[in-house]
Write a protein that holds these residues in place. Structure first.
Motif, short mmCIF file in Angstrom:
data_model
loop_
_atom_site.label_atom_id
_atom_site.label_comp_id
_atom_site.label_asym_id
_atom_site.label_seq_id
_atom_site.Cartn_x
_atom_site.Cartn_y
_atom_site.Cartn_z
N PRO A 235 0.84 -1.21 0.00
CA PRO A 235 0.00 0.00 0.00
C PRO A 235 0.87 1.25 0.00
N THR A 238 1.49 5.94 4.37
CA THR A 238 0.54 6.76 5.11
C THR A 238 1.15 8.15 5.32
N ALA A 408 -2.21 -7.53 -5.09
CA ALA A 408 -2.19 -6.36 -4.22
C ALA A 408 -3.51 -6.19 -3.47
N ALA A 409 -4.62 -6.59 -4.08
CA ALA A 409 -5.91 -6.50 -3.40
C ALA A 409 -5.96 -7.44 -2.21
N SER A 412 -3.78 -6.01 0.50
CA SER A 412 -4.44 -4.89 1.17
C SER A 412 -5.45 -5.39 2.20
N ARG A 413 -6.22 -6.43 1.85
CA ARG A 413 -7.20 -6.96 2.81
C ARG A 413 -6.51 -7.55 4.04
N ARG A 415 -3.60 -6.69 5.24
CA ARG A 415 -3.04 -5.59 6.03
C ARG A 415 -4.14 -4.83 6.78
N ASP A 416 -5.32 -4.73 6.18
CA ASP A 416 -6.43 -4.09 6.88
C ASP A 416 -6.79 -4.86 8.14
N THR A 419 -4.23 -3.94 10.71
CA THR A 419 -4.44 -2.57 11.20
C THR A 419 -5.57 -2.52 12.21
#
Length: 519
Positions: A235, A238, A408-409, A412-413, A415-416, A419
Protein backbone atom coordinates in the motif's frame (compact mmCIF):
# COMPACT_ATOMS: atom_id res chain seq x y z
CA UNK A 1 25.83 44.46 21.18
CA UNK A 2 25.26 40.72 20.79
CA UNK A 3 22.91 39.73 17.96
CA UNK A 4 21.21 36.37 18.04
CA UNK A 5 19.46 34.14 15.52
CA UNK A 6 18.27 30.55 15.82
CA UNK A 7 19.46 27.78 13.50
CA UNK A 8 19.43 24.00 13.66
CA UNK A 9 21.91 21.14 13.83
CA UNK A 10 20.94 17.72 12.54
CA UNK A 11 21.02 14.74 14.87
CA UNK A 12 20.15 11.90 12.52
CA UNK A 13 16.79 12.71 10.91
CA UNK A 14 15.89 15.18 13.66
CA UNK A 15 16.93 18.81 14.10
CA UNK A 16 18.17 20.37 17.34
CA UNK A 17 18.16 24.06 18.22
CA UNK A 18 21.38 26.02 17.96
CA UNK A 19 21.65 29.70 18.93
CA UNK A 20 24.03 31.76 16.82
CA UNK A 21 25.46 34.74 18.73
CA UNK A 22 27.60 37.34 16.99
CA UNK A 23 29.51 40.07 18.78
CA UNK A 24 31.76 42.82 17.40
CA UNK A 25 34.79 43.55 19.62
CA UNK A 26 36.99 46.60 19.16
CA UNK A 27 40.58 45.40 18.62
CA UNK A 28 43.62 46.79 16.83
CA UNK A 29 43.24 44.14 14.13
CA UNK A 30 40.01 42.70 12.79
CA UNK A 31 39.53 38.95 12.85
CA UNK A 32 36.65 36.51 12.32
CA UNK A 33 36.34 33.59 14.74
CA UNK A 34 33.71 30.85 14.89
CA UNK A 35 33.51 28.86 18.13
CA UNK A 36 31.23 26.07 19.39
CA UNK A 37 32.67 22.80 18.02
CA UNK A 38 32.45 23.70 14.31
CA UNK A 39 33.62 21.18 11.69
CA UNK A 40 35.68 22.28 8.69
CA UNK A 41 32.63 23.24 6.61
CA UNK A 42 31.37 25.50 9.43
CA UNK A 43 34.83 26.97 10.04
CA UNK A 44 34.98 27.90 6.35
CA UNK A 45 31.72 29.84 6.73
CA UNK A 46 33.70 32.94 7.68
CA UNK A 47 35.24 33.08 4.20
CA UNK A 48 31.92 32.46 2.44
CA UNK A 49 30.24 35.13 4.59
CA UNK A 50 33.10 37.54 3.91
CA UNK A 51 32.85 36.87 0.16
CA UNK A 52 29.03 37.15 0.13
CA UNK A 53 29.18 40.51 1.90
CA UNK A 54 31.69 41.76 -0.66
CA UNK A 55 29.46 40.40 -3.42
CA UNK A 56 26.53 42.58 -2.33
CA UNK A 57 28.68 45.63 -1.65
CA UNK A 58 29.10 45.40 2.12
CA UNK A 59 32.41 45.45 3.94
CA UNK A 60 33.01 43.91 7.32
CA UNK A 61 33.68 46.36 10.15
CA UNK A 62 37.32 46.76 11.30
CA UNK A 63 36.58 44.88 14.49
CA UNK A 64 37.01 41.36 15.75
CA UNK A 65 33.94 39.25 14.90
CA UNK A 66 33.10 36.41 17.26
CA UNK A 67 30.39 33.96 16.20
CA UNK A 68 29.38 31.56 18.95
CA UNK A 69 27.29 28.47 18.17
CA UNK A 70 25.54 27.37 21.35
CA UNK A 71 25.34 24.87 22.96
CA UNK A 72 29.09 24.67 22.70
CA UNK A 73 29.27 20.91 23.40
CA UNK A 74 27.09 19.96 20.41
CA UNK A 75 29.12 19.23 17.24
CA UNK A 76 28.16 21.53 14.35
CA UNK A 77 28.45 20.11 10.83
CA UNK A 78 27.52 21.40 7.40
CA UNK A 79 27.41 24.55 5.32
CA UNK A 80 23.86 25.52 6.35
CA UNK A 81 25.26 27.67 9.18
CA UNK A 82 26.37 30.33 6.64
CA UNK A 83 23.04 32.16 6.48
CA UNK A 84 22.32 32.39 10.24
CA UNK A 85 25.88 33.64 10.89
CA UNK A 86 25.46 36.24 8.15
CA UNK A 87 22.07 37.37 9.49
CA UNK A 88 23.35 37.75 13.05
CA UNK A 89 26.32 39.72 11.69
CA UNK A 90 23.99 41.98 9.68
CA UNK A 91 22.00 42.68 12.86
CA UNK A 92 25.21 43.46 14.77
CA UNK A 93 26.23 45.90 12.05
CA UNK A 94 22.82 47.60 12.09
CA UNK A 95 22.05 46.71 8.46
CA UNK A 96 18.78 45.12 9.62
CA UNK A 97 16.84 46.00 12.75
CA UNK A 98 17.76 44.30 16.03
CA UNK A 99 14.26 42.83 16.34
CA UNK A 100 13.93 41.71 12.70
CA UNK A 101 15.12 38.18 13.44
CA UNK A 102 12.88 37.69 16.46
CA UNK A 103 10.77 34.57 15.95
CA UNK A 104 12.81 33.25 13.01
CA UNK A 105 15.27 30.42 12.48
CA UNK A 106 17.49 30.12 9.43
CA UNK A 107 19.49 27.64 7.33
CA UNK A 108 21.31 28.17 4.06
CA UNK A 109 24.67 28.17 2.29
CA UNK A 110 26.05 31.39 0.84
CA UNK A 111 27.77 31.83 -2.48
CA UNK A 112 30.43 34.47 -3.03
CA UNK A 113 27.96 36.53 -5.05
CA UNK A 114 25.44 36.58 -2.19
CA UNK A 115 23.17 33.89 -3.63
CA UNK A 116 21.69 31.42 -1.13
CA UNK A 117 22.34 27.84 -2.19
CA UNK A 118 20.27 24.71 -1.52
CA UNK A 119 21.11 22.62 1.55
CA UNK A 120 19.97 19.26 2.89
CA UNK A 121 17.57 18.89 5.79
CA UNK A 122 15.04 21.63 5.02
CA UNK A 123 12.04 19.45 5.88
CA UNK A 124 13.20 18.31 9.36
CA UNK A 125 14.39 21.89 9.98
CA UNK A 126 10.91 23.23 9.18
CA UNK A 127 9.26 20.59 11.38
CA UNK A 128 11.58 21.47 14.28
CA UNK A 129 11.08 25.22 13.78
CA UNK A 130 7.31 24.76 13.85
CA UNK A 131 7.57 22.74 17.07
CA UNK A 132 9.55 25.60 18.65
CA UNK A 133 7.02 28.21 17.49
CA UNK A 134 9.48 29.76 15.04
CA UNK A 135 9.43 30.54 11.36
CA UNK A 136 12.12 29.27 8.99
CA UNK A 137 14.27 31.19 6.53
CA UNK A 138 15.66 28.76 3.93
CA UNK A 139 17.02 28.91 0.37
CA UNK A 140 14.54 29.43 -2.45
CA UNK A 141 15.37 25.96 -3.81
CA UNK A 142 14.38 24.41 -0.46
CA UNK A 143 11.12 26.35 -0.09
CA UNK A 144 8.75 23.80 -1.71
CA UNK A 145 10.30 21.04 0.40
CA UNK A 146 10.05 22.97 3.68
CA UNK A 147 6.42 23.90 2.93
CA UNK A 148 5.43 20.24 3.39
CA UNK A 149 5.96 20.74 7.13
CA UNK A 150 2.50 22.30 7.30
CA UNK A 151 1.72 25.14 9.69
CA UNK A 152 5.07 26.96 9.67
CA UNK A 153 5.98 30.50 8.58
CA UNK A 154 8.46 30.40 5.72
CA UNK A 155 10.72 32.79 3.85
CA UNK A 156 12.66 31.39 0.89
CA UNK A 157 14.89 34.13 -0.57
CA UNK A 158 17.09 33.60 -3.60
CA UNK A 159 19.83 35.92 -2.38
CA UNK A 160 21.08 37.68 0.71
CA UNK A 161 20.27 41.11 -0.71
CA UNK A 162 16.60 40.17 -1.29
CA UNK A 163 16.35 39.02 2.33
CA UNK A 164 17.90 42.28 3.56
CA UNK A 165 15.42 44.26 1.45
CA UNK A 166 12.54 42.21 2.88
CA UNK A 167 13.52 42.99 6.47
CA UNK A 168 14.00 46.66 5.61
CA UNK A 169 10.53 46.86 4.03
CA UNK A 170 11.80 47.43 0.49
CA UNK A 171 10.69 44.05 -0.87
CA UNK A 172 8.09 41.46 0.06
CA UNK A 173 8.96 37.77 -0.05
CA UNK A 174 5.96 35.49 -0.47
CA UNK A 175 5.76 32.16 1.33
CA UNK A 176 6.56 29.14 -0.88
CA UNK A 177 4.00 26.45 -1.65
CA UNK A 178 4.57 22.70 -1.22
CA UNK A 179 6.11 20.94 -4.19
CA UNK A 180 4.19 18.47 -6.30
CA UNK A 181 3.97 14.76 -5.56
CA UNK A 182 6.31 12.75 -7.76
CA UNK A 183 4.61 11.11 -10.71
CA UNK A 184 3.79 7.46 -10.17
CA UNK A 185 6.06 5.06 -12.02
CA UNK A 186 4.73 2.38 -14.34
CA UNK A 187 3.61 -0.72 -12.44
CA UNK A 188 5.95 -3.69 -12.78
CA UNK A 189 3.34 -6.43 -13.26
CA UNK A 190 3.64 -9.95 -11.88
CA UNK A 191 2.22 -11.19 -15.19
CA UNK A 192 5.64 -10.53 -16.70
CA UNK A 193 7.12 -13.33 -14.57
CA UNK A 194 6.69 -16.72 -16.26
CA UNK A 195 6.43 -19.75 -13.99
CA UNK A 196 7.70 -19.42 -10.39
CA UNK A 197 4.26 -19.85 -8.83
CA UNK A 198 5.81 -20.88 -5.51
CA UNK A 199 8.02 -17.78 -5.48
CA UNK A 200 5.02 -15.57 -6.27
CA UNK A 201 3.17 -17.08 -3.33
CA UNK A 202 6.13 -16.34 -1.05
CA UNK A 203 6.26 -12.77 -2.38
CA UNK A 204 2.55 -12.30 -1.62
CA UNK A 205 3.01 -13.55 1.95
CA UNK A 206 6.04 -11.28 2.43
CA UNK A 207 4.06 -8.27 1.18
CA UNK A 208 1.04 -9.05 3.35
CA UNK A 209 2.97 -9.28 6.62
CA UNK A 210 6.09 -7.19 5.98
CA UNK A 211 8.33 -10.26 6.21
CA UNK A 212 11.95 -10.57 5.06
CA UNK A 213 12.41 -12.83 2.04
CA UNK A 214 15.29 -14.63 0.30
CA UNK A 215 15.21 -16.08 -3.23
CA UNK A 216 17.74 -18.81 -4.07
CA UNK A 217 18.07 -19.91 -7.68
CA UNK A 218 20.16 -20.10 -10.82
CA UNK A 219 20.92 -16.98 -12.88
CA UNK A 220 17.96 -16.01 -15.06
CA UNK A 221 15.32 -17.71 -12.93
CA UNK A 222 13.54 -14.40 -12.21
CA UNK A 223 14.76 -13.53 -8.71
CA UNK A 224 15.39 -9.85 -9.44
CA UNK A 225 12.17 -9.51 -11.46
CA UNK A 226 10.18 -10.83 -8.52
CA UNK A 227 11.90 -8.51 -6.03
CA UNK A 228 11.32 -5.46 -8.22
CA UNK A 229 7.59 -6.16 -8.22
CA UNK A 230 7.23 -6.08 -4.45
CA UNK A 231 6.78 -2.27 -4.05
CA UNK A 232 3.70 -2.33 -6.28
CA UNK A 233 2.12 -4.98 -4.04
CA UNK A 234 2.46 -2.74 -0.98
CA UNK A 235 0.00 0.00 0.00
CA UNK A 236 1.09 3.64 -0.43
CA UNK A 237 2.83 5.38 2.43
CA UNK A 238 0.54 6.76 5.11
CA UNK A 239 0.94 10.49 5.93
CA UNK A 240 3.03 9.65 9.02
CA UNK A 241 5.24 7.25 7.06
CA UNK A 242 5.59 9.77 4.24
CA UNK A 243 6.83 12.44 6.66
CA UNK A 244 9.29 10.05 8.35
CA UNK A 245 10.71 8.79 5.06
CA UNK A 246 10.91 12.25 3.51
CA UNK A 247 12.82 13.62 6.51
CA UNK A 248 15.52 10.98 6.05
CA UNK A 249 15.71 11.70 2.32
CA UNK A 250 15.82 15.44 3.07
CA UNK A 251 18.85 15.05 5.36
CA UNK A 252 20.52 13.04 2.59
CA UNK A 253 19.73 15.84 0.10
CA UNK A 254 17.71 13.57 -2.19
CA UNK A 255 14.45 15.54 -2.47
CA UNK A 256 14.41 17.32 -5.82
CA UNK A 257 12.33 20.50 -6.28
CA UNK A 258 10.33 19.72 -3.14
CA UNK A 259 8.60 16.72 -4.73
CA UNK A 260 7.65 13.96 -2.28
CA UNK A 261 6.88 10.39 -3.30
CA UNK A 262 3.94 8.39 -1.89
CA UNK A 263 5.42 5.14 -3.23
CA UNK A 264 7.46 3.06 -0.81
CA UNK A 265 11.23 3.37 -1.26
CA UNK A 266 13.03 0.58 -3.12
CA UNK A 267 16.79 0.66 -2.61
CA UNK A 268 19.07 -1.81 -4.38
CA UNK A 269 22.74 -1.11 -3.51
CA UNK A 270 25.51 -2.89 -5.42
CA UNK A 271 27.14 -5.84 -3.64
CA UNK A 272 30.40 -3.87 -3.38
CA UNK A 273 28.69 -1.48 -0.92
CA UNK A 274 30.59 -1.01 2.33
CA UNK A 275 29.19 -1.26 5.84
CA UNK A 276 29.04 2.55 6.07
CA UNK A 277 27.17 2.71 2.74
CA UNK A 278 24.55 0.29 4.04
CA UNK A 279 24.10 1.51 7.60
CA UNK A 280 25.27 5.12 7.39
CA UNK A 281 28.42 6.88 8.46
CA UNK A 282 31.22 8.87 6.92
CA UNK A 283 32.55 12.21 8.09
CA UNK A 284 29.06 13.70 8.56
CA UNK A 285 27.27 10.42 9.42
CA UNK A 286 24.94 10.52 6.44
CA UNK A 287 22.05 8.02 6.31
CA UNK A 288 22.88 4.75 4.58
CA UNK A 289 20.85 2.57 2.25
CA UNK A 290 19.07 0.88 5.14
CA UNK A 291 17.74 4.25 6.37
CA UNK A 292 16.90 5.44 2.86
CA UNK A 293 14.76 2.28 2.60
CA UNK A 294 12.85 3.23 5.79
CA UNK A 295 9.19 2.20 5.43
CA UNK A 296 10.10 0.51 2.15
CA UNK A 297 12.20 -2.27 0.66
CA UNK A 298 15.95 -2.94 0.78
CA UNK A 299 16.91 -5.35 -2.02
CA UNK A 300 20.28 -7.09 -1.76
CA UNK A 301 21.09 -8.99 -4.94
CA UNK A 302 23.97 -11.51 -4.93
CA UNK A 303 23.69 -11.66 -1.14
CA UNK A 304 26.84 -13.73 -0.38
CA UNK A 305 28.98 -11.27 -2.40
CA UNK A 306 28.47 -8.55 0.21
CA UNK A 307 31.14 -8.41 2.86
CA UNK A 308 30.25 -10.38 6.01
CA UNK A 309 30.74 -7.24 8.13
CA UNK A 310 28.29 -5.29 5.96
CA UNK A 311 25.64 -8.01 6.13
CA UNK A 312 25.97 -8.56 9.86
CA UNK A 313 25.63 -4.81 10.44
CA UNK A 314 22.00 -5.20 9.32
CA UNK A 315 21.15 -7.63 12.09
CA UNK A 316 20.39 -4.92 14.66
CA UNK A 317 18.16 -2.72 12.45
CA UNK A 318 16.24 -5.81 11.29
CA UNK A 319 15.22 -6.28 14.94
CA UNK A 320 14.96 -2.72 16.26
CA UNK A 321 14.00 -0.71 13.17
CA UNK A 322 16.72 1.89 13.74
CA UNK A 323 20.46 2.35 13.28
CA UNK A 324 22.84 3.95 15.76
CA UNK A 325 25.99 5.34 14.15
CA UNK A 326 28.49 5.53 17.01
CA UNK A 327 31.29 8.09 16.82
CA UNK A 328 33.91 9.27 19.26
CA UNK A 329 32.06 12.51 20.08
CA UNK A 330 28.45 11.69 19.24
CA UNK A 331 25.87 9.00 18.55
CA UNK A 332 23.64 9.56 15.53
CA UNK A 333 20.34 7.68 15.29
CA UNK A 334 18.52 7.05 12.00
CA UNK A 335 15.23 5.19 11.49
CA UNK A 336 15.65 1.98 9.46
CA UNK A 337 12.38 0.04 9.51
CA UNK A 338 12.76 -1.67 6.15
CA UNK A 339 11.71 -4.94 4.57
CA UNK A 340 14.69 -7.00 3.44
CA UNK A 341 14.42 -8.82 0.12
CA UNK A 342 17.52 -10.72 -0.98
CA UNK A 343 18.54 -12.97 -3.86
CA UNK A 344 21.45 -15.32 -4.36
CA UNK A 345 22.71 -18.14 -6.56
CA UNK A 346 22.94 -21.60 -4.98
CA UNK A 347 26.74 -21.62 -5.36
CA UNK A 348 29.56 -19.52 -6.80
CA UNK A 349 29.24 -20.90 -10.32
CA UNK A 350 25.52 -20.21 -10.13
CA UNK A 351 24.16 -23.54 -11.29
CA UNK A 352 23.92 -25.56 -8.09
CA UNK A 353 24.25 -29.30 -7.81
CA UNK A 354 21.47 -30.59 -10.04
CA UNK A 355 20.26 -30.39 -13.65
CA UNK A 356 22.12 -29.33 -16.76
CA UNK A 357 25.37 -27.48 -16.11
CA UNK A 358 25.46 -28.69 -12.51
CA UNK A 359 28.40 -27.49 -10.42
CA UNK A 360 31.26 -30.01 -10.54
CA UNK A 361 32.21 -29.15 -6.97
CA UNK A 362 28.80 -29.82 -5.46
CA UNK A 363 27.85 -30.16 -2.69
CA UNK A 364 30.88 -28.57 -1.04
CA UNK A 365 30.66 -25.48 -3.27
CA UNK A 366 27.03 -24.89 -2.31
CA UNK A 367 27.70 -25.34 1.38
CA UNK A 368 30.75 -23.05 1.41
CA UNK A 369 29.01 -20.36 -0.65
CA UNK A 370 25.82 -20.30 1.40
CA UNK A 371 27.78 -20.37 4.64
CA UNK A 372 29.14 -16.92 3.77
CA UNK A 373 25.86 -15.72 5.27
CA UNK A 374 25.85 -16.03 9.04
CA UNK A 375 23.30 -18.15 10.85
CA UNK A 376 21.93 -15.21 12.89
CA UNK A 377 21.20 -13.29 9.67
CA UNK A 378 19.51 -16.35 8.14
CA UNK A 379 17.44 -16.59 11.33
CA UNK A 380 16.09 -13.08 10.71
CA UNK A 381 14.85 -13.98 7.21
CA UNK A 382 11.29 -15.23 7.53
CA UNK A 383 10.88 -16.80 4.10
CA UNK A 384 13.41 -18.63 1.94
CA UNK A 385 12.22 -19.97 -1.40
CA UNK A 386 14.03 -21.80 -4.21
CA UNK A 387 13.42 -20.45 -7.72
CA UNK A 388 13.95 -23.34 -10.18
CA UNK A 389 15.15 -22.63 -13.73
CA UNK A 390 12.43 -21.36 -16.07
CA UNK A 391 11.93 -23.89 -18.85
CA UNK A 392 11.00 -23.36 -22.49
CA UNK A 393 7.56 -24.77 -21.65
CA UNK A 394 7.13 -22.05 -19.01
CA UNK A 395 8.11 -19.34 -21.48
CA UNK A 396 5.61 -20.64 -24.05
CA UNK A 397 2.69 -20.36 -21.63
CA UNK A 398 0.27 -17.42 -21.96
CA UNK A 399 0.51 -14.66 -19.32
CA UNK A 400 -0.86 -15.70 -15.89
CA UNK A 401 -4.45 -14.81 -15.09
CA UNK A 402 -3.40 -13.05 -11.88
CA UNK A 403 -1.23 -9.97 -11.95
CA UNK A 404 -0.06 -7.33 -9.54
CA UNK A 405 -3.53 -5.75 -9.12
CA UNK A 406 -5.17 -8.98 -7.97
CA UNK A 407 -2.39 -9.92 -5.56
CA UNK A 408 -2.19 -6.36 -4.22
CA UNK A 409 -5.91 -6.50 -3.40
CA UNK A 410 -5.40 -9.60 -1.22
CA UNK A 411 -2.38 -7.99 0.40
CA UNK A 412 -4.44 -4.89 1.17
CA UNK A 413 -7.20 -6.96 2.81
CA UNK A 414 -4.68 -8.84 4.95
CA UNK A 415 -3.04 -5.59 6.03
CA UNK A 416 -6.43 -4.09 6.88
CA UNK A 417 -7.00 -7.00 9.26
CA UNK A 418 -3.67 -6.29 10.95
CA UNK A 419 -4.44 -2.57 11.20
CA UNK A 420 -7.80 -3.23 12.84
CA UNK A 421 -6.25 -5.65 15.34
CA UNK A 422 -3.55 -3.11 16.21
CA UNK A 423 -6.13 -0.33 16.68
CA UNK A 424 -8.28 -2.51 18.92
CA UNK A 425 -5.21 -3.47 20.94
CA UNK A 426 -4.15 0.18 21.28
CA UNK A 427 -0.81 -0.01 19.44
CA UNK A 428 0.57 1.82 16.42
CA UNK A 429 -0.62 0.24 13.18
CA UNK A 430 2.98 -0.08 11.98
CA UNK A 431 3.88 -2.10 15.08
CA UNK A 432 0.79 -4.21 14.45
CA UNK A 433 2.19 -5.53 11.17
CA UNK A 434 2.66 -9.28 11.66
CA UNK A 435 6.41 -9.18 11.02
CA UNK A 436 6.81 -6.74 13.96
CA UNK A 437 4.47 -8.21 16.56
CA UNK A 438 6.04 -8.33 20.01
CA UNK A 439 5.09 -8.72 23.65
CA UNK A 440 1.42 -8.91 24.56
CA UNK A 441 0.29 -8.26 20.99
CA UNK A 442 2.28 -11.26 19.78
CA UNK A 443 0.79 -13.49 22.45
CA UNK A 444 -2.71 -12.26 21.72
CA UNK A 445 -2.67 -12.57 17.92
CA UNK A 446 -0.52 -15.65 17.22
CA UNK A 447 -2.13 -18.39 19.26
CA UNK A 448 -2.20 -21.61 17.19
CA UNK A 449 -4.72 -24.37 17.72
CA UNK A 450 -3.64 -27.61 19.41
CA UNK A 451 -2.66 -29.46 16.20
CA UNK A 452 -0.72 -26.47 14.89
CA UNK A 453 1.13 -26.06 18.18
CA UNK A 454 2.03 -29.75 18.27
CA UNK A 455 3.43 -29.56 14.72
CA UNK A 456 5.49 -26.47 15.52
CA UNK A 457 6.82 -28.01 18.73
CA UNK A 458 7.93 -31.17 16.92
CA UNK A 459 9.59 -29.16 14.14
CA UNK A 460 11.40 -26.98 16.68
CA UNK A 461 12.73 -30.00 18.56
CA UNK A 462 13.92 -31.76 15.39
CA UNK A 463 15.64 -28.73 13.87
CA UNK A 464 17.00 -27.02 16.98
CA UNK A 465 14.92 -23.93 16.19
CA UNK A 466 15.88 -20.83 18.16
CA UNK A 467 13.43 -18.74 20.17
CA UNK A 468 13.63 -16.12 17.42
CA UNK A 469 12.83 -18.80 14.85
CA UNK A 470 9.78 -19.91 16.86
CA UNK A 471 8.51 -16.33 17.04
CA UNK A 472 9.08 -15.64 13.36
CA UNK A 473 7.41 -18.89 12.31
CA UNK A 474 4.27 -17.96 14.25
CA UNK A 475 4.30 -14.46 12.76
CA UNK A 476 4.55 -16.00 9.31
CA UNK A 477 1.71 -18.43 10.04
CA UNK A 478 -0.41 -15.49 11.24
CA UNK A 479 0.08 -13.77 7.87
CA UNK A 480 -0.83 -16.92 5.94
CA UNK A 481 -4.00 -17.17 8.02
CA UNK A 482 -4.78 -13.49 7.36
CA UNK A 483 -4.58 -14.05 3.61
CA UNK A 484 -7.32 -16.64 4.10
CA UNK A 485 -9.22 -14.30 6.47
CA UNK A 486 -8.89 -17.00 9.12
CA UNK A 487 -9.05 -15.93 12.75
CA UNK A 488 -7.31 -19.07 14.03
CA UNK A 489 -3.83 -20.28 13.11
CA UNK A 490 -4.30 -23.87 11.97
CA UNK A 491 -1.99 -26.79 11.28
CA UNK A 492 -1.77 -26.10 7.54
CA UNK A 493 -0.80 -22.47 8.22
CA UNK A 494 2.09 -23.57 10.43
CA UNK A 495 3.06 -26.30 7.94
CA UNK A 496 3.36 -23.76 5.12
CA UNK A 497 5.29 -21.36 7.34
CA UNK A 498 7.79 -24.10 8.23
CA UNK A 499 8.38 -24.76 4.53
CA UNK A 500 9.74 -21.24 4.15
CA UNK A 501 11.93 -21.19 7.25
CA UNK A 502 15.54 -21.55 6.11
CA UNK A 503 16.83 -22.02 9.66
CA UNK A 504 14.51 -25.04 10.03
CA UNK A 505 15.54 -26.45 6.65
CA UNK A 506 19.24 -25.80 6.97
CA UNK A 507 20.14 -28.58 9.41
CA UNK A 508 18.34 -31.15 7.26
CA UNK A 509 19.92 -29.82 4.04
CA UNK A 510 23.42 -29.81 5.51
CA UNK A 511 22.92 -33.42 6.62
CA UNK A 512 21.68 -34.42 3.16
CA UNK A 513 24.59 -32.65 1.43
CA UNK A 514 27.09 -34.35 3.73
CA UNK A 515 25.47 -37.75 3.11
CA UNK A 516 25.62 -37.25 -0.67
CA UNK A 517 29.28 -36.24 -0.45
CA UNK A 518 30.22 -39.30 1.60
CA UNK A 519 28.36 -41.67 -0.70
Amino acid sequence: MVARVVTLAFDGAEARRVDVEVQLVATPQGAFSIVGLPDKAVAESRERVRGAFAGIGLSLPPKKIIANLAPADLPKEGSHFDLPIALALLASMGVIGPDALEGWSAIGELGLDGQIARVGGALPAAVAASAMGLGLICPEANGPEAAWAGDVRLLAPRSLISLINHFRGQQILTAPKPGDMSEAKAVADLRDVKGQEGAKRALEIAAAGGHNLLFIGQPGSGKSMLAQRLPDLLPPLTPAELLETSMVWSVAGLIERGALNRERPFRAPHHSASMAALTGGGHRAKPGEASLAHNGVLFLDELPEYSPQALDSLRQPLETGEIMVARANAHVRYPARFQLIAAMNPCRCGMGGAGKGACGKAPRCQRDYQNRISGPLFDRIDLTIDTPPVTAADMALPPPAEGTAEVAARVSRARDLQTRRATDFGIDSRDGLNARLNGEAFEAFTRPDADAKALLTKAAENSGMSARGWTRTLRLARTIADLESSGQIGRHHVAEALMYRRSTMRAEQDFNLMTQHVS
